[in-house]
Motif scaffolding. Structure first.
Motif, PDB file in Angstrom:
ATOM      1  N   ALA A 187     100.579  25.687  57.113  1.00  0.00           N
ATOM      2  CA  ALA A 187      99.680  26.823  56.957  1.00  0.00           C
ATOM      3  C   ALA A 187      99.078  26.873  55.556  1.00  0.00           C
ATOM      4  O   ALA A 187      97.889  27.156  55.384  1.00  0.00           O
TER       5      ALA A 187
ATOM      6  N   ILE B 181      97.561  32.235  57.577  1.00  0.00           N
ATOM      7  CA  ILE B 181      96.610  31.862  58.630  1.00  0.00           C
ATOM      8  C   ILE B 181      95.778  33.071  59.053  1.00  0.00           C
ATOM      9  O   ILE B 181      94.558  32.961  59.258  1.00  0.00           O
ATOM     10  N   SER B 182      96.401  34.238  59.174  1.00  0.00           N
ATOM     11  CA  SER B 182      95.631  35.436  59.542  1.00  0.00           C
ATOM     12  C   SER B 182      94.604  35.758  58.462  1.00  0.00           C
ATOM     13  O   SER B 182      93.469  36.135  58.754  1.00  0.00           O
TER      14      SER B 182
ATOM     15  N   ILE C  20      91.683  33.176  58.627  1.00  0.00           N
ATOM     16  CA  ILE C  20      90.790  33.465  59.752  1.00  0.00           C
ATOM     17  C   ILE C  20      89.946  34.701  59.458  1.00  0.00           C
ATOM     18  O   ILE C  20      88.728  34.711  59.721  1.00  0.00           O
TER      19      ILE C  20
ATOM     20  N   ARG D 260      90.543  34.788  67.746  1.00  0.00           N
ATOM     21  CA  ARG D 260      91.022  33.553  67.106  1.00  0.00           C
ATOM     22  C   ARG D 260      92.528  33.617  66.829  1.00  0.00           C
ATOM     23  O   ARG D 260      93.226  32.608  66.949  1.00  0.00           O
ATOM     24  N   LEU D 261      93.023  34.795  66.471  1.00  0.00           N
ATOM     25  CA  LEU D 261      94.473  34.936  66.282  1.00  0.00           C
ATOM     26  C   LEU D 261      95.216  34.670  67.587  1.00  0.00           C
ATOM     27  O   LEU D 261      96.280  34.051  67.589  1.00  0.00           O
TER      28      LEU D 261
ATOM     29  N   ASP E 284      94.314  32.748  69.937  1.00  0.00           N
ATOM     30  CA  ASP E 284      94.255  31.323  70.249  1.00  0.00           C
ATOM     31  C   ASP E 284      95.158  30.490  69.340  1.00  0.00           C
ATOM     32  O   ASP E 284      95.352  29.301  69.588  1.00  0.00           O
ATOM     33  N   SER E 285      95.675  31.112  68.284  1.00  0.00           N
ATOM     34  CA  SER E 285      96.519  30.401  67.324  1.00  0.00           C
ATOM     35  C   SER E 285      97.996  30.641  67.631  1.00  0.00           C
ATOM     36  O   SER E 285      98.360  31.472  68.464  1.00  0.00           O
ATOM     37  N   PHE E 286      98.866  29.926  66.899  1.00  0.00           N
ATOM     38  CA  PHE E 286     100.303  30.120  67.064  1.00  0.00           C
ATOM     39  C   PHE E 286     100.744  31.515  66.642  1.00  0.00           C
ATOM     40  O   PHE E 286     101.813  31.974  67.057  1.00  0.00           O
TER      41      PHE E 286
ATOM     42  N   LYS F 296     100.490  33.891  69.640  1.00  0.00           N
ATOM     43  CA  LYS F 296     101.186  33.233  70.753  1.00  0.00           C
ATOM     44  C   LYS F 296     102.691  33.304  70.559  1.00  0.00           C
ATOM     45  O   LYS F 296     103.440  33.597  71.506  1.00  0.00           O
TER      46      LYS F 296
END
Length: 430
Positions: free
Chosen positions: A52, A320-321, A324, A349-350, A352-354, A357
Motif C-alpha cells: 500500500a 489506499i483510501s 483513492i 473504488r473502495l 472494488d479494492s481489498f 472487500k
C-alpha cells in the motif's frame, strides 16, 4: 479568504496519501494538521505494509525512516504462566519486495509530509478545524480556530483520525460509542540491537512481530503486541473500551499484567522504557463504516472506521483510501462534478479494492466476539491444558491421554457449547 482545490483535515497516513495523489494530479492542495508537525499526535502499534505504501510513494523504502523489515510473524496464546506459540518466517521478506516494516509514526509521518510537499501540497500545522463552511447546502471550505482562518475549497477530505468530530458535524458519521473503539497503550523499551536479534532469533537488521491473545488482555476482546525496532521493542495492548470499563481495568494495569507474563518478561529483560503512548483505534468494523461521501466531502482512514481488526491492518487501508480519495477529488474537480454523485466514485473504488472487500468479509466478527465474551477466557486455558496433558511424558498411553483431553474439554465447555462456538467462528471468520 484563500481558496484551494482540496483541503485535507488531518496529517496522518490517510490524509498525507490523499495530499500526494491530489497534488500530483495538479490540484492546489493543503493539509491542516493540529500537531506541531505531522506525526506528533499520531500513534499506532508500529507496522507499515509495503504494497500500500509503495502505491503512494514508489520505492519508499530506499529513503523513508524505517526500523526493521518484518521476516517473522508469531501468534502467542497466553493462559496464566503458560503459552502456546505459532508463527511463520520467510527470510525473503527481509529484501525487496518487502512485506512490512516496523516504524515510528513520529518519524514516518514527518517524512511522508515532506513527500506531500515535494508533490506540491501545503502543510499547515498547529491548527484545529472547527467546522466545514457551507453555501446553502454545499460545502465550500473549512473554518479554523485562527483569526481570519476560513479557507475555501472545492473538495474537503476528512482524515481526522478516530476522533470524528467534523464527520459527525457534517452528518456523515455517528458519535463514537465505547463498544466501537479500543483503547491501546504502548511502551517503547530500549534494548541493544544484538539482544533483540538474539532473543528473537533474527539476523542483523531483521525484524519480528508477536501478537498475544487470551490472558494478554485478561480474557477481554483485544490483543497484545510486541514489535522489534532497530534498538528498541514496541510493546502494547489494546481492548474494547466498553469491556475495559465493565471489568474495572485501567489500560496501564492491563499492560503491566501482560509484561509480567514469563514469556513476555524474558523478552524485555534489561530494557528501559523510553516512551509511553496511548490512543483510540476504530473497532466498529464494516457495520459501523459511516457514509463515505457527500457533496464536496469524502471520509478516509480511521475516520471511516477502516480497520481490519483480525489481521491488525490499518495503515494500509488508510493509505489506499487516502490515495483513492485524492484521485477522485482531482477527477471530480476537473469534470466540474463535485456533487454527492461525483463523490460516489470514491466509495465505488473502495468497494472494488481489498479495503471494503476485507471489511465486508469479516462483517460478523465484531458481533460474534461481543456476544461470546467467554472465548478468550475459556479456550486459551483449554488449549493450554490439552497441550500440557498431551506433551507430558509420564507413561500414560497416548490413546488414554487423548480420551482424557476430550473429557477435560467437555468439562470446560459442553458439547453443544463447543459446536455453537465452532459454527459461530466459522460464520464470522470464513
Amino acid at each position: 479568504m484563500e481558496n484551494f482545490d482540496v483541503i485535507i483535515i488531518g496529517g496522518g497516513p490517510a490524509g498525507l496519501s490523499a495530499a500526494i495523489s491530489a497534488a500530483k494530479a495538479g490540484m492546489k492542495t493543503v493539509v491542516i494538521e493540529r500537531g506541531d508537525y505531522p506525526g506528533t499526535k499520531n500513534v499506532m502499534g508500529g507496522i507499515l505494509y509495503t504494497k500500500a505504501t509503495e502505491m503512494v510513494v514508489p520505492e519508499f523504502w530506499k529513503e523513508a525512516p524505517l526500523e526493521r523489515p518484518i521476516i517473522e510473524q508469531r501468534i502467542a496464546m497466553l493462559s496464566g504462566d503458560e503459552s502456546i506459540l505459532a508463527g511463520y518466517r520467510d527470510p525473503a521478506w527481509g529484501s525487496e519486495p518487502y512485506n512490512a516494516h516496523s516504524v515510528f509514526r513520529v518519524k514516518f509521518d514527518r517524512w511522508l509530509a515532506q513527500q506531500a510537499e515535494k508533490a506540491g501540497a501545503m502543510i499547515i500545522t498547529e491548527t484545529i478545524v472547527e467546522d466545514l463552511l457551507y453555501k446553502g447546502d454545499n460545502v465550500v471550505g473549512v473554518r479554523t480556530g485562527r483569526a481570519e482562518g476560513d479557507l475555501g475549497a472545492k473538495v474537503v477530505i476528512l482524515a481526522e483520525g478516530v476522533n470524528n468530530f467534523i464527520a459527525v458535524k457534517a452528518g456523515l458519521a455517528k458519535p463514537l460509542r465505547p463498544e466501537h473503539v479500543a483503547v491501546t497503550v504502548k511502551e517503547v523499551i530500549s534494548l541493544p540491537k544484538e539482544k533483540i536479534e538474539d532473543r528473537f532469533c533474527l539476523e542483523e537488521g531483521q525484524g519480528a512481530t508477536i501478537e498475544l491473545y487470551g490472558d494478554s488482555t485478561a480474557g477481554m476482546m483485544g490483543v497484545g503486541f510486541i514489535y522489534t525496532n532497530k534498538e528498541s521493542i514496541s510493546i502494547g495492548v489494546g481492548t474494547i473500551l466498553q469491556q475495559l470499563i465493565r471489568n474495572n481495568w485501567t489500560p496501564n494495569d492491563l499492560l503491566e499484567n501482560m509484561k509480567s507474563k514469563p514469556y513476555v518478561k524474558r523478552l524485555l529483560q534489561g530494557g528501559e522504557t523510553k516512551e509511553y503512548l496511548s490512543h483510540l483505534i476504530p473497532e466498529g468494523g464494516y457495520t459501523q463504516v459511516p457514509k463515505l461521501h457527500r457533496q464536496g466531502v469524502m471520509v478516509v482512514g480511521d475516520t471511516a472506521m477502516l480497520m481490519n481488526s483480525l489481521n491488525r491492518e490499518g495503515s494500509n487501508l488508510a493509505m489506499i483510501s487516502g490515495k483513492i480519495a485524492g484521485e477522485v477529488a482531482a477527477q471530480a474537480i476537473n469534470s466540474g462534478d463535485i456533487s454527492d454523485h461525483g463523490m460516489s466514485v470514491y466509495e465505488a473504488r473502495l468497494r472494488d479494492s481489498f479495503v471494503l472487500k476485507d471489511l465486508y468479509h469479516y462483517r460478523h466478527m465484531g458481533k460474534f466476539f461481543e456476544e461470546n465474551t467467554h472465548l478468550l477466557k475459556i479456550y486459551p486455558k483449554l488449549f493450554s491444558q490439552a497441550a500440557k496433558m498431551y506433551l507430558t511424558a509420564d507413561g500414560t498411553p497416548k490413546k488414554q491421554r487423548q480420551k482424557e483431553i476430550i473429557k477435560m474439554a467437555f468439562e470446560n465447555r459442553s458439547k453443544g457449547g463447543l459446536i455453537k462456538d465452532i459454527y459461530g467462528a466459522w460464520r464470522a471468520l470464513l
